[in-house]
Design a protein around this motif. Structure first.
Motif, short mmCIF file in Angstrom:
data_model
loop_
_atom_site.label_atom_id
_atom_site.label_comp_id
_atom_site.label_asym_id
_atom_site.label_seq_id
_atom_site.Cartn_x
_atom_site.Cartn_y
_atom_site.Cartn_z
N ASN A 190 0.87 -1.17 0.00
CA ASN A 190 0.00 0.00 0.00
C ASN A 190 0.91 1.22 0.00
O ASN A 190 1.70 1.41 0.93
N THR A 226 2.88 2.28 3.28
CA THR A 226 2.16 2.33 4.56
C THR A 226 2.16 0.94 5.18
O THR A 226 1.86 -0.06 4.51
N LYS A 227 2.50 0.89 6.47
CA LYS A 227 2.56 -0.40 7.17
C LYS A 227 1.89 -0.26 8.54
O LYS A 227 1.89 0.81 9.14
N THR A 228 1.36 -1.38 9.00
CA THR A 228 0.70 -1.42 10.31
C THR A 228 1.67 -1.98 11.36
O THR A 228 2.35 -2.99 11.11
N THR A 244 3.18 -5.44 4.36
CA THR A 244 2.15 -4.53 4.91
C THR A 244 2.29 -4.34 6.42
O THR A 244 1.55 -3.53 7.00
N GLU A 245 3.23 -5.06 7.06
CA GLU A 245 3.36 -4.97 8.52
C GLU A 245 4.80 -4.66 8.93
O GLU A 245 5.74 -4.93 8.20
N ASP A 262 -0.83 -1.23 16.22
CA ASP A 262 -1.95 -0.86 15.32
C ASP A 262 -1.81 0.54 14.71
O ASP A 262 -2.69 0.97 13.96
N ASP A 263 -0.72 1.23 15.06
CA ASP A 263 -0.49 2.51 14.38
C ASP A 263 -0.16 2.25 12.91
O ASP A 263 0.39 1.19 12.56
N ILE A 264 -0.49 3.21 12.04
CA ILE A 264 -0.13 3.13 10.63
C ILE A 264 1.04 4.07 10.41
O ILE A 264 0.97 5.26 10.73
N GLU A 273 4.37 5.40 7.75
CA GLU A 273 4.80 5.51 6.36
C GLU A 273 6.32 5.47 6.28
O GLU A 273 7.01 6.16 7.04
#
Length: 365
Positions: free
Chosen positions: A39, A56-58, A68-69, A85-87, A89
């Protein structure tokens, strides 16, 4: 950046629309060339033209998908106050894009520009239902006539064409917008040459008194390509509504007759009294009396014997148009027929004489 501004000016688009398109294109290009699963967000500087790509990663406790993480430890190494759980970049701007990715970006930009152009055209025409447009006949396909309006094409379907009218490439014609829809292929404008509104709009274009509201068009009845009737009225006693609509030596109405390919036009004076209006609507026939039943909106009109065929018209056309124009049912009798019949008691007989009217037709007829 100069090219972006120049393109926006040429296409009539806001530069922000183009910047958004470029950002979307860079995202597509990045995913195609580097990592389709990520993403990403692209930030394009509106002044310098420099761009940055951010993935963007969680933030998670245990990484399952490193695309993605990101683990809490790695996140806090970037910034200490990150929580689960923060997003976040992470910049992943590539040094350069490949040829295929650049081609992908170009395709996306072109597509977005097309969509934006279509949106502008739709916005321009969506509020113009009932308006009149002028265009050039481009082509005919399956009896549909396509008219070039400049920014888009209008479609004139067979049912909206004047019977017997021919359309040739390059002909300049006026048409009435009946519907504007947003389709997958872009905005579609449907127009008509048979709608009564076309006649009304043409009079508004040709007659300044109508544009200014001094003369009012009360009703219109049409049999396209054959004959029309239009009822006009003026609150100003010093203004003749029929004369204003006709123009000097008939020039105003003749321009409309020419546009409608020699369709005959009867211009009659509207009257608030139904009997007088009905008598006027039957022009050019002369009327002796009109009996009316206001509840049923029915009338019996008596005309001189020699005027009966004129009042009825060829194949009933004159009386049919008069009925459409007035909204009343009209039964025409000559004097002998009227004398032999017993009139319904619900009808009120009014002696009338028609007011000024005018019939315009082609000079060639």
């Amino acid at each position: 950046m100069e090219a972006v501004h120049a393109l926006g000016k040429e296409k009539g688009l806001e530069t922000e629309v183009l910047f958004d398109a470029i950002e979307a294109a860079l995202i597509s290009a990045y995913k195609r060339n580097f990592n389709a699963a990520q993403n990403v967000r692209v930030a394009l500087d509106r002044v310098t033209g420099k761009y940055h790509v951010y993935a963007t990663k969680t933030v998670v406790e245990e990484v399952v998908d490193d695309v993605t993480e990101i683990s809490l430890g790695e996140a806090r190494a970037i910034k200490a106050d990150y929580e689960l759980d923060d997003i976040i970049e992470i910049e992943v701007t590539p040094a350069k894009f490949g040829r295929i990715a650049a081609q992908t970006a170009k395709q996306v930009v072109v597509q977005r520009i097309r969509e934006a152009e279509r949106g502008i055209v739709y916005e321009e025409f969506s509020n113009r239902d009932g308006d009149i447009v002028t265009g050039l006949v481009q082509r005919t396909e399956a009896k549909n006539v396509f008219i070039d309006l400049g920014k888009t094409e209008a479609v004139l379907t067979p049912t909206e064409q004047i019977p017997g009218e021919e359309y040739h490439h390059g002909d300049r014609i006026k048409a009435y917008i009946i519907e504007v829809s947003n389709t997958v292929k872009g905005p579609q404008v449907l127009v008509s040459r048979t709608h009564p509104g076309l006649l009304k709009r043409l009079f508004e274009l040709e007659v300044p008194e109508i544009q200014e509201g001094v003369v009012e068009i009360k009703s219109v009845a049409r049999e396209p390509g054959m004959r029309s009737k239009i009822a006009v009225y003026s609150k100003d006693e010093n203004v003749d509504p029929v004369g204003s609509s006709v123009g000097h030596k008939g020039m105003r109405v003749q321009a409309i007759v020419d546009e409608l390919r020699n369709e005959k036009i009867d211009i009659v004076k509207w009257n608030p009294e139904p009997a007088k209006f009905i008598a006027n609507a039957l022009s050019p026939a002369k009327v002796i009396s009109v009996a009316i039943n206001e509840d049923a909106k029915e009338s019996r009109v008596v005309v001189p014997g020699y005027q009966l065929s004129l009042a009825i018209g060829k194949e009933g056309q004159n009386v049919r148009l008069a009925a459409k124009l007035t909204g009343w049912k009209i039964d025409i009798k000559n004097e002998e027929q009227a004398a032999a019949e017993t009139l319904d008691e619900s009808m009120n007989v009014i002696e009338v004489t028609g007011e000024e009217s005018f019939t315009a037709e082609s000079d060639a007829v």
